[in-house]
Enzyme design. Structure first.
Site, PDB file in Angstrom:
ATOM      1  N   ASN A  85      62.259  66.887 -87.838  1.00 54.54           N
ATOM      2  CA  ASN A  85      62.267  68.083 -88.973  1.00 54.54           C
ATOM      3  C   ASN A  85      63.299  69.058 -89.052  1.00 54.54           C
ATOM      4  O   ASN A  85      63.124  70.236 -89.420  1.00 54.54           O
ATOM      5  CB  ASN A  85      60.877  68.544 -88.471  1.00 54.54           C
ATOM      6  CG  ASN A  85      59.648  67.729 -88.617  1.00 54.54           C
ATOM      7  OD1 ASN A  85      58.941  67.594 -87.575  1.00 54.54           O
ATOM      8  ND2 ASN A  85      59.358  67.071 -89.750  1.00 54.54           N
ATOM      9  N   LEU A  92      65.578  74.045 -90.504  1.00 54.24           N
ATOM     10  CA  LEU A  92      64.244  73.565 -90.279  1.00 54.24           C
ATOM     11  C   LEU A  92      63.454  73.260 -91.506  1.00 54.24           C
ATOM     12  O   LEU A  92      63.472  74.031 -92.664  1.00 54.24           O
ATOM     13  CB  LEU A  92      63.737  74.737 -89.597  1.00 54.24           C
ATOM     14  CG  LEU A  92      62.229  74.597 -89.195  1.00 54.24           C
ATOM     15  CD1 LEU A  92      62.058  73.341 -87.971  1.00 54.24           C
ATOM     16  CD2 LEU A  92      61.391  75.662 -88.505  1.00 54.24           C
ATOM     17  N   CYS A  93      62.894  72.054 -91.502  1.00 57.80           N
ATOM     18  CA  CYS A  93      62.060  71.550 -92.539  1.00 57.80           C
ATOM     19  C   CYS A  93      60.494  71.787 -91.862  1.00 57.80           C
ATOM     20  O   CYS A  93      60.307  70.908 -91.189  1.00 57.80           O
ATOM     21  CB  CYS A  93      62.373  70.152 -93.198  1.00 57.80           C
ATOM     22  SG  CYS A  93      61.410  69.637 -94.464  1.00 57.80           S
ATOM     23  N   ILE A  94      59.781  72.618 -92.489  1.00 57.55           N
ATOM     24  CA  ILE A  94      58.412  72.803 -92.049  1.00 57.55           C
ATOM     25  C   ILE A  94      57.708  73.322 -93.173  1.00 57.55           C
ATOM     26  O   ILE A  94      58.078  74.128 -93.883  1.00 57.55           O
ATOM     27  CB  ILE A  94      58.220  73.506 -90.737  1.00 57.55           C
ATOM     28  CG1 ILE A  94      56.968  73.644 -90.287  1.00 57.55           C
ATOM     29  CG2 ILE A  94      58.689  75.017 -91.146  1.00 57.55           C
ATOM     30  CD1 ILE A  94      56.668  74.303 -88.998  1.00 57.55           C
ATOM     31  N   HIS A  98      57.750  76.438 -96.874  1.00 58.30           N
ATOM     32  CA  HIS A  98      57.838  76.038 -98.495  1.00 58.30           C
ATOM     33  C   HIS A  98      56.980  76.975 -99.165  1.00 58.30           C
ATOM     34  O   HIS A  98      55.821  77.013 -98.706  1.00 58.30           O
ATOM     35  CB  HIS A  98      57.434  74.506 -98.430  1.00 58.30           C
ATOM     36  CG  HIS A  98      58.431  73.586 -97.680  1.00 58.30           C
ATOM     37  ND1 HIS A  98      57.906  72.250 -97.157  1.00 58.30           N
ATOM     38  CD2 HIS A  98      59.331  73.879 -97.200  1.00 58.30           C
ATOM     39  CE1 HIS A  98      58.670  71.720 -96.787  1.00 58.30           C
ATOM     40  NE2 HIS A  98      60.011  72.778 -96.408  1.00 58.30           N
TER      41      HIS A  98
END
Length: 241
Positions: A85, A92-94, A98
């Site tokens: 992730n 960071l992609c979480i 979003h």
């Protein structure tokens, strides 16, 4: 012309930052990158004991939008992190970071995304949890995701993913030594005992903000009237409703 921060954003960040300094949370610590800028923080995340990341020291930058907490911050790792992730550039992609829009293709529910009741504590605790339990359904790093799945499916027999993580943890310890940081290795050291909360009644938060931010007179007057109310009504200082 650069956008000016809202008074609510300055107030929220000031409260959160002061709270995290006076009542640290296990697993991470924060500081301002520049003492004159509340909107960019440096974060140090400690790898949780009894995980592959035990003993790790992972530095990141958090950048907050001018309308925080109505929009989420962003998190970019400065320390190299091989993780499903985390993009190769460190972003960071979480889900919690979003915006809460309806996006069926993402596979995320709006309730899993950012909302103004979230704060730095909830974000960073989610990041720590994500370290050891990646989301492989919509990975930012496909190669890391495939490697992690092999590691899990083999019940640890396939060591490729584990070896990369342990090497990065080892390298991060050298950075901790340079920074003069002692990384907690045991659950006892990792957990922070709750301290007695300081007396917040006499804190004049207007002084904390006004030296560095040019908030218009109306907003400043509103802030000055409500700062003490915030403390009296919620002495946790974490911005949650």
């Amino acid at each position: 012309m650069a956008a000016m921060p809202s008074s609510s954003a300055v107030r929220a960040l000031g409260l959160e930052y002061r709270s995290l300094q006076e009542e640290p949370v296990e697993g991470f610590c924060v500081k301002l990158i520049n003492d004159d800028n509340l909107f960019e923080w440096e974060v140090a995340i400690y790898g949780p004991p009894d995980t592959l990341y035990q003993g790790g020291y992972f530095k990141a930058h958090m950048k907050f939008p001018m309308d925080y907490p109505y929009s989420p911050p962003s998190v970019r790792f400065l320390t190299k992190v091989w993780h499903p992730n985390v993009y190769e550039n460190g972003d960071l992609c979480i889900s919690i970071l979003h915006p809460p829009v309806d996006d069926p293709q993402s596979g995320e529910l709006p309730c899993e995304r950012w909302n103004p009741t979230q704060n730095v504590r909830t974000v960073l605790l989610s990041v720590i949890s994500l370290l050891n339990e990646p989301n492989t359904y919509s990975p930012a790093n496909v190669d890391a995701s495939v490697m992690y799945r092999r590691f899990k499916d083999s019940k640890g027999v396939d060591k490729e993913y584990e070896n990369i993580i342990r090497k990065q943890v080892s390298l991060s310890r050298s950075e901790a030594e340079r920074d003069g940081v002692v990384v907690p290795l045991t659950q006892e050291d990792y957990c922070i005992k709750t301290k007695v909360k300081p007396d917040m009644e006499n804190v004049d938060m207007a002084d904390f903000y006004d030296d560095d931010y040019d908030i218009d007179d109306d907003d400043d007057e509103e802030y000055s009237d409500t700062a003490n109310d915030i403390y009296d009504g919620d002495d946790s200082g974490n911005g949650e409703s």
